[in-house]
Write a protein that holds these residues in place. Structure first.
Motif, mmCIF file in Angstrom:
data_model
loop_
_atom_site.group_PDB
_atom_site.id
_atom_site.type_symbol
_atom_site.label_atom_id
_atom_site.label_comp_id
_atom_site.label_asym_id
_atom_site.label_seq_id
_atom_site.Cartn_x
_atom_site.Cartn_y
_atom_site.Cartn_z
ATOM 1 N N MET A 1 0.498 -1.616 -0.045
ATOM 2 C CA MET A 1 0.134 0.403 0.127
ATOM 3 C C MET A 1 0.765 1.210 0.248
ATOM 4 S SD MET A 1 -2.151 1.389 3.312
ATOM 5 C CE MET A 1 -3.760 0.261 2.216
ATOM 6 N N ALA A 2 0.535 2.480 -0.993
ATOM 7 C CA ALA A 2 1.526 3.459 -0.657
ATOM 8 C C ALA A 2 0.830 4.359 -0.024
ATOM 9 C CB ALA A 2 1.044 4.267 -2.144
ATOM 10 N N ALA A 3 2.132 5.104 0.890
ATOM 11 C CA ALA A 3 2.063 6.357 1.699
ATOM 12 C C ALA A 3 1.348 7.224 0.986
ATOM 13 C CB ALA A 3 3.291 5.892 2.708
ATOM 14 N N VAL A 4 0.166 7.727 1.335
ATOM 15 C CA VAL A 4 -0.214 8.697 0.761
ATOM 16 C C VAL A 4 -0.225 9.608 0.901
ATOM 17 C CG1 VAL A 4 -1.952 10.099 -0.651
ATOM 18 C CG2 VAL A 4 -1.268 7.533 -1.329
ATOM 19 N N GLY A 5 -0.108 10.540 1.371
ATOM 20 C CA GLY A 5 0.053 11.796 2.083
ATOM 21 C C GLY A 5 -1.189 12.425 1.830
ATOM 22 N N ILE A 6 -1.747 13.037 3.088
ATOM 23 C CA ILE A 6 -2.999 14.813 2.844
ATOM 24 C C ILE A 6 -2.680 15.749 3.186
ATOM 25 C CG2 ILE A 6 -5.906 14.217 3.178
ATOM 26 C CD1 ILE A 6 -5.823 11.755 3.623
ATOM 27 N N LYS A 7 -2.909 16.929 2.480
ATOM 28 C CA LYS A 7 -2.513 18.132 3.156
ATOM 29 C C LYS A 7 -3.560 18.718 4.176
ATOM 30 C CE LYS A 7 1.042 20.341 0.359
ATOM 31 N NZ LYS A 7 1.765 20.400 1.643
ATOM 32 N N THR A 8 -3.604 18.947 4.838
ATOM 33 C CA THR A 8 -4.317 19.223 6.164
ATOM 34 C C THR A 8 -4.013 20.860 6.264
ATOM 35 O OG1 THR A 8 -3.846 18.604 7.935
ATOM 36 C CG2 THR A 8 -5.485 17.487 7.408
ATOM 37 N N GLY A 9 -4.440 22.067 5.586
ATOM 38 C CA GLY A 9 -3.613 23.174 6.085
ATOM 39 C C GLY A 9 -2.287 22.705 5.050
ATOM 40 N N MET A 10 -1.440 23.975 6.544
ATOM 41 C CA MET A 10 0.030 23.439 5.908
ATOM 42 C C MET A 10 0.572 21.764 6.260
ATOM 43 S SD MET A 10 1.113 26.584 4.527
ATOM 44 C CE MET A 10 2.733 26.500 4.532
ATOM 45 N N LYS A 11 0.409 21.538 6.742
ATOM 46 C CA LYS A 11 0.422 19.844 7.313
ATOM 47 C C LYS A 11 0.039 19.170 6.786
ATOM 48 C CE LYS A 11 0.425 21.243 12.146
ATOM 49 N NZ LYS A 11 0.467 20.884 13.006
ATOM 50 N N THR A 12 0.937 18.075 6.181
ATOM 51 C CA THR A 12 0.227 16.440 5.573
ATOM 52 C C THR A 12 0.588 15.724 6.401
ATOM 53 O OG1 THR A 12 1.767 17.229 3.063
ATOM 54 C CG2 THR A 12 1.593 14.693 3.990
ATOM 55 N N GLY A 13 -0.717 14.596 6.374
ATOM 56 C CA GLY A 13 -0.863 13.736 7.107
ATOM 57 C C GLY A 13 -1.028 12.552 6.694
ATOM 58 N N MET A 14 -0.612 11.413 7.080
ATOM 59 C CA MET A 14 -1.091 10.422 6.493
ATOM 60 C C MET A 14 -2.260 9.852 7.720
ATOM 61 S SD MET A 14 1.456 7.759 7.713
ATOM 62 C CE MET A 14 2.526 8.630 9.165
ATOM 63 N N LYS A 15 -3.105 8.677 6.718
ATOM 64 C CA LYS A 15 -4.425 7.827 7.513
ATOM 65 C C LYS A 15 -4.194 7.013 8.279
ATOM 66 C CE LYS A 15 -7.443 8.904 3.907
ATOM 67 N NZ LYS A 15 -8.607 7.966 2.340
ATOM 68 N N ILE A 16 -5.183 6.808 9.419
ATOM 69 C CA ILE A 16 -5.032 5.741 10.310
ATOM 70 C C ILE A 16 -4.232 4.046 9.785
ATOM 71 C CG2 ILE A 16 -6.526 4.756 11.361
ATOM 72 C CD1 ILE A 16 -5.991 4.851 13.672
ATOM 73 N N GLY A 17 -4.810 4.215 8.563
ATOM 74 C CA GLY A 17 -4.453 2.734 8.456
ATOM 75 C C GLY A 17 -3.330 2.309 7.380
ATOM 76 N N VAL A 18 -2.518 4.134 7.191
ATOM 77 C CA VAL A 18 -1.176 3.622 6.562
ATOM 78 C C VAL A 18 -0.644 3.846 8.316
ATOM 79 C CG1 VAL A 18 0.272 5.361 5.392
ATOM 80 C CG2 VAL A 18 -2.444 5.138 4.188
ATOM 81 N N LEU A 19 -0.500 4.295 8.637
ATOM 82 C CA LEU A 19 0.367 4.557 10.119
ATOM 83 C C LEU A 19 0.742 3.166 10.599
ATOM 84 C CD1 LEU A 19 1.435 5.847 11.794
ATOM 85 C CD2 LEU A 19 -0.274 6.636 12.888
ATOM 86 N N ALA A 20 -0.225 2.196 9.777
ATOM 87 C CA ALA A 20 -0.630 1.305 10.689
ATOM 88 C C ALA A 20 -0.006 0.404 10.732
ATOM 89 C CB ALA A 20 -2.275 0.353 10.580
ATOM 90 N N GLY A 21 -0.511 0.525 8.420
ATOM 91 C CA GLY A 21 1.147 -0.278 7.883
ATOM 92 C C GLY A 21 2.442 -0.235 7.829
ATOM 93 N N ARG A 22 2.441 0.822 8.185
ATOM 94 C CA ARG A 22 3.885 1.312 8.223
ATOM 95 C C ARG A 22 4.446 0.661 9.704
ATOM 96 N NH1 ARG A 22 5.114 7.310 6.536
ATOM 97 N NH2 ARG A 22 6.567 6.346 6.865
ATOM 98 N N SER A 23 3.948 1.030 10.759
ATOM 99 C CA SER A 23 3.904 0.475 11.866
ATOM 100 C C SER A 23 4.463 -0.870 12.815
ATOM 101 C CB SER A 23 3.496 1.992 13.288
ATOM 102 O OG SER A 23 1.721 1.197 13.126
#
Length: 142
Positions: A1-23
């Motif tokens: 699964m690609a770790a696709v970031g989502i921009k929120t204002g000035m910050k880029t974040g990852m969804k919890i599922g991506v964080l779960a996969g990477r961690s």
């Protein structure tokens, strides 16, 4: 699964599922850590999904490391609070690790006593004791 970031204002974040996969941690654990205040989300996506910073991975490794050293989540939370206030928690961690050694020493003492009790029981153990009324096992002396 690609770790696709989502921009929120000035910050880029990852969804919890991506964080779960990477961690390597389950989503349920990450939600629990967030509820305890150990893992703050940086916001939510337009769809309402929790978003986490890249630094969350380092934070999760920190939590994992302290857990492997035997610290409780409450103790870890205290260390992270010091960090979140802008200070290094090394002194607090040292105190917690010293307390952990004390707990281990106490457990070793208790296990030594249990071992002696077990050896005492087995020293007089009878493989086929005489039945004594409604006693379940006469060897246990209860």
């Amino acid at each position: 699964m690609a770790a696709v970031g989502i921009k929120t204002g000035m910050k880029t974040g990852m969804k919890i599922g991506v964080l779960a996969g990477r961690s390597g941690l389950p989503v349920k654990t990450l939600r629990y850590y967030e509820d305890l205040g150990l893992l703050p989300a940086i916001g939510r996506s337009e769809g309402g999904y929790r978003l986490f910073a890249e630094e969350s991975l380092r934070r999760l490794e920190f939590i994992r490391r302290l857990k492997t050293l035997g610290l409780s989540l409450e103790e870890i939370q205290g260390c992270l609070a010091v960090h979140d206030a802008g200070d290094l928690p090394c002194g607090d961690i040292q105190i917690q690790l010293e307390r952990q050694i004390e707990r281990i020493d106490a457990q070793i003492e208790e296990l030594g006593q249990l071992r002696q009790e077990l050896q005492g029981l087995l020293a007089g153990w009878q493989s086929d004791p005489a039945k004594e009324g409604d006693v379940i096992c006469p060897n246990l002396r209860v």
